[in-house]
Design an enzyme around this catalytic site. Structure first.
Site, mmCIF file in Angstrom:
data_model
loop_
_atom_site.group_PDB
_atom_site.id
_atom_site.type_symbol
_atom_site.label_atom_id
_atom_site.label_comp_id
_atom_site.label_asym_id
_atom_site.label_seq_id
_atom_site.Cartn_x
_atom_site.Cartn_y
_atom_site.Cartn_z
ATOM 1 N N GLY A 70 0.840 -1.188 0.000
ATOM 2 C CA GLY A 70 0.000 0.000 0.000
ATOM 3 C C GLY A 70 0.873 1.235 0.000
ATOM 4 C CD GLN A 72 3.352 5.957 2.587
ATOM 5 O OE1 GLN A 72 2.384 5.405 2.065
ATOM 6 N NE2 GLN A 72 4.306 5.288 3.210
ATOM 7 C CB CYS A 90 5.140 2.380 7.553
ATOM 8 S SG CYS A 90 4.727 3.878 6.658
ATOM 9 C CG LEU A 91 6.656 1.051 1.546
ATOM 10 C CD1 LEU A 91 6.063 1.307 0.161
ATOM 11 C CD2 LEU A 91 7.778 0.028 1.461
ATOM 12 C CG HIS A 102 -0.658 1.363 7.213
ATOM 13 N ND1 HIS A 102 0.246 0.903 8.138
ATOM 14 C CD2 HIS A 102 0.034 2.228 6.418
ATOM 15 C CE1 HIS A 102 1.427 1.480 7.924
ATOM 16 N NE2 HIS A 102 1.327 2.279 6.877
ATOM 17 C CD GLU A 103 -0.991 2.609 2.673
ATOM 18 O OE1 GLU A 103 -0.560 3.775 2.596
ATOM 19 O OE2 GLU A 103 -0.271 1.640 2.974
ATOM 20 C CG HIS A 122 0.280 6.990 5.456
ATOM 21 N ND1 HIS A 122 1.331 7.475 6.212
ATOM 22 C CD2 HIS A 122 0.581 5.693 5.211
ATOM 23 C CE1 HIS A 122 2.221 6.498 6.406
ATOM 24 N NE2 HIS A 122 1.782 5.406 5.817
#
Ligand code: ZN
Length: 182
Positions: A46, A51, A94-95, A136-137, A140
């Site tokens: 994701g 991001q 998380c990236l 999660h996304e 963000h």
């Protein structure tokens, strides 16, 4: 198509509330394409627009690594209508926070309203991994990291690592801007 730089913890854009998308145009389609390419290059499941430094209410999910046949999907102007089912605790990463993975508790299922690239409105129900990635996304887009959902003790233990990631991210970004990329 392009692989974009993934902003790291500490970057101010990741704490902003993302703006609604008003124009369903070629620029939006390019952003989504680039986000999907960036997510796949990073082997993520994701990715949210903040991001990649774009404060817009867009995220992409690709659970193809986990569920055979799943295609990457874009969620534009998403609204969580309901979270339901059991509380499930699972390790998340998380990236934007490389190298950190911690247990996070979330509901097992979610009902969401969103728009597609043409601006058409959809409602969908997702569960398990797909629901977790969506939540999660979605966080963000509201400037929330999964680490914000950990207890105060855990957060304190991670604070040094998070500072180091922020420092590294600042350096990488400055380097890229110096060379006219990212
Ligand atoms: Zn993340």
């Amino acid at each position: 198509m392009a692989v974009l730089y993934i902003r790291k913890y500490g970057d101010p854009v990741l704490r902003q509330k993302a703006a609604r998308v008003e124009q369903f145009d070629d620029d939006l389609a390019t952003l989504v394409e680039d986000m999907i390419e960036t997510m796949q290059a990073a082997e993520g499941i994701g990715l949210a627009a903040p991001q990649v430094g774009v404060s817009k209410a867009v995220f992409v999910v690709d659970v193809g690594l986990l569920e055979k046949g799943a295609q990457p999907q874009a969620f534009i102007n998403p609204e969580i209508l309901e979270e339901f089912g059991e509380d499930v605790t699972m390790e998340e990463g998380c990236l934007s926070i490389p190298g950190i993975a911690e247990d996070v508790t979330r509901k097992e299922a979610v009902r969401i309203r969103y728009q597609d690239l043409q601006g058409h409105v959809h409602e969908g129900q997702y569960k398990d991994m797909f629901a977790r990635v969506i939540l999660h996304e979605y966080d963000h887009l509201n400037g929330i990291f999964f680490t914000d959902r950990l207890g105060p003790m855990k957060r304190r233990l991670l604070s040094k690592k998070l500072k180091a990631i922020a420092e590294q991210g600042r350096k990488e970004l400055a380097e890229r801007q110096l060379h006219g990329v990212g």
